[in-house]
Scaffold this motif. Structure first.
Motif, mmCIF file in Angstrom:
data_model
loop_
_atom_site.group_PDB
_atom_site.id
_atom_site.type_symbol
_atom_site.label_atom_id
_atom_site.label_comp_id
_atom_site.label_asym_id
_atom_site.label_seq_id
_atom_site.Cartn_x
_atom_site.Cartn_y
_atom_site.Cartn_z
ATOM 1 N N LEU A 160 0.837 -1.219 -0.014
ATOM 2 C CA LEU A 160 -0.035 0.012 -0.001
ATOM 3 C C LEU A 160 0.871 1.221 -0.165
ATOM 4 O O LEU A 160 0.353 2.415 -0.298
ATOM 5 C CB LEU A 160 -0.895 0.155 1.259
ATOM 6 C CG LEU A 160 -2.135 -1.095 1.234
ATOM 7 C CD1 LEU A 160 -2.854 -0.833 2.615
ATOM 8 C CD2 LEU A 160 -2.825 -1.002 0.151
ATOM 9 N N ILE B 163 -6.790 3.356 -3.544
ATOM 10 C CA ILE B 163 -6.625 2.068 -2.912
ATOM 11 C C ILE B 163 -8.311 1.516 -2.937
ATOM 12 O O ILE B 163 -9.316 2.241 -2.685
ATOM 13 C CB ILE B 163 -6.295 2.432 -1.570
ATOM 14 C CG1 ILE B 163 -4.847 2.908 -1.506
ATOM 15 C CG2 ILE B 163 -6.562 1.181 -0.650
ATOM 16 C CD1 ILE B 163 -4.288 3.132 0.015
ATOM 17 N N HIS C 231 -6.900 -4.164 -2.811
ATOM 18 C CA HIS C 231 -5.637 -3.788 -2.314
ATOM 19 C C HIS C 231 -5.501 -3.988 -0.835
ATOM 20 O O HIS C 231 -4.518 -4.669 -0.413
ATOM 21 C CB HIS C 231 -5.252 -2.160 -2.521
ATOM 22 C CG HIS C 231 -5.023 -1.726 -3.987
ATOM 23 N ND1 HIS C 231 -6.047 -0.839 -4.695
ATOM 24 C CD2 HIS C 231 -4.387 -2.219 -4.921
ATOM 25 C CE1 HIS C 231 -5.708 -0.771 -5.791
ATOM 26 N NE2 HIS C 231 -4.702 -1.537 -6.088
ATOM 27 N N VAL C 232 -6.501 -3.707 -0.218
ATOM 28 C CA VAL C 232 -6.696 -3.982 1.427
ATOM 29 C C VAL C 232 -6.616 -5.461 1.527
ATOM 30 O O VAL C 232 -6.041 -5.892 2.573
ATOM 31 C CB VAL C 232 -7.887 -3.320 1.784
ATOM 32 C CG1 VAL C 232 -8.078 -3.573 3.258
ATOM 33 C CG2 VAL C 232 -7.840 -1.862 1.781
#
Length: 402
Positions: A126, A134, A138-139
């Motif tokens: 990240l 984001i 991505h998380v």
């Protein structure tokens, strides 16, 4: 046009889809989307990306968005340029996370570094992403390596990512329709298993062994040993004791401010003669600068965070300072007639729900004083004769006093 015709179109030329959208194939076979429009009396052309990157549906959506700008009197090419310039100012997640951590009000520098480390070392993927770029995937990619291995830490990481992105949104770096991709409820909760929380208790000394331990502790000199004795006799937390200052003690009451309490509520602690003697024994020689009840190695500094733990290691006792709170609670519940409410209040735990606490205005200070006197008599039973002998400190089966 449709997806099949787009895939089949290879010859050089311009192929209209409608409303200004064209598929453009050059002499080298490269294919791209173009939006042709009139603005200010002049013909203009706006590129919408290559066929490999943008499919027909996406190209039509981009065209429709551009046409809305035209209807509003704006040049879509200029709008895109301004948006690109604004985007260049959007910070990367890593830099912005550091900025947010710097501005947080935290208990200690150690806690601040824990925040910083969880937002950097644990989330390499990240760091270089702009905060407005984001997305959920991505998380997920960042959390999955930790989610089952270190579930408690991973849950903290998720919450901290959510907070950083919420701050970026509030600061105006994220615009338009948006939902925080790190949100748990009704979002990541549907994509990740609920983390298994492992309850880890602080190693505690069985209360039957405490009197012998206190004999050995009394034999040790030094400020750290007296601070540990004071901590045990008050059932307090380490940070409450480390940063205690003389002004907080008035008579036989120690008033701990809310900022140093875990529950963020001020807490009064009744002090026994033994606790006051531990404070007196830790006083520095005349002329020494005093800022805290228990001084650190340097004048004006508090006791170090590990000083009392170091005493336990030297004594070869496999417990923690915090564990003595469990020792106190076990002793009080097992051997005295004091109510659970008084015992929990002595530990500075919240008792009852909000409504119940609203009606209970007092803090049971005098009842807690009798409890702490009984605790001191027990803990120091092999050090000195009983001092207090309160009748209500007997076992629950004893008849009530009087």
């Amino acid at each position: 046009m449709n997806a099949k015709s787009v895939a089949a179109t290879k010859a050089a030329g311009r192929y209209a889809d409608g409303s200004g959208l064209y598929l453009v194939v050059d002499d080298k076979g490269n294919r791209r989307w173009s939006f042709v429009f009139q603005y200010g009396g002049k013909r203009k052309e706006m590129g919408l990306g290559t066929v490999e990157d943008v499919d027909l549906k996406e190209a039509r959506e981009a065209r429709d968005a551009a046409r809305k700008h035209l209807v509003a009197g704006r040049n879509p090419i200029e709008v895109r340029r301004l948006e690109a310039a604004a985007r260049a100012e959007v910070p990367e997640f890593g830099a912005y996370a550091n900025k947010i951590v710097d501005g947080l009000t935290l208990k200690s520098d150690k806690h601040r570094e824990q925040w910083r480390r969880t937002l950097t070392d644990y989330l390499p993927g990240l760091q270089k992403l702009p905060v407005d770029a984001i997305a959920t995937h991505h998380v997920l990619d960042a959390l999955k390596p930790h989610w089952t291995e270190i579930p408690e830490t991973a849950e903290r990481i998720r919450g901290r990512v959510e907070r950083v992105l919420d701050a970026a949104r509030a600061a105006g770096f994220i615009s338009g329709p948006w939902e925080n991709p790190a949100r748990w409820k009704a979002h990541l909760a549907l994509l990740l298993p609920r983390p298994e929380r492992k309850v880890r208790h602080h190693p505690a000394l069985p209360y039957e062994q405490l009197p012998d331990f206190m004999v050995a502790l009394r034999e040790r000199g030094g400020v750290s040993a007296r601070a540990l004795e004071f901590t045990i006799l008050t059932a307090a937390r380490t940070q409450e004791v480390r940063f205690a200052v003389p002004a907080e003690i008035e008579g036989a009451v120690w008033s701990v401010p809310a900022v140093r309490m875990k529950m963020k509520r001020p807490h009064r602690v009744p002090l026994t003669l033994d606790a006051l003697e531990a404070v007196a024994a830790a006083k520095p020689p005349p002329g020494y600068k005093v800022a805290y009840l228990f001084r650190g190695a340097k004048a004006g500094d508090p006791l170090s965070n590990m000083s009392m733990d170091r005493v336990l290691r030297i004594m070869n006792v496999d417990v923690t300072v915090h564990g003595f709170r469990s020792t106190f609670k076990d002793w009080a519940e097992d051997t005295t007639g004091f109510s659970s409410g008084v015992i929990e209040a002595a530990l500075a735990h919240l008792v009852g729900d909000e409504t119940e606490r609203a009606y209970r205005r007092g803090d049971a200070l005098e009842k807690r004083r009798r409890l702490m006197e009984a605790w001191a008599d027990f803990a120091l039973s092999k050090v000195r004769p009983p001092r207090y002998l309160r009748p209500d400190a007997g076992p629950p089966s004893d008849p009530p006093p009087g």
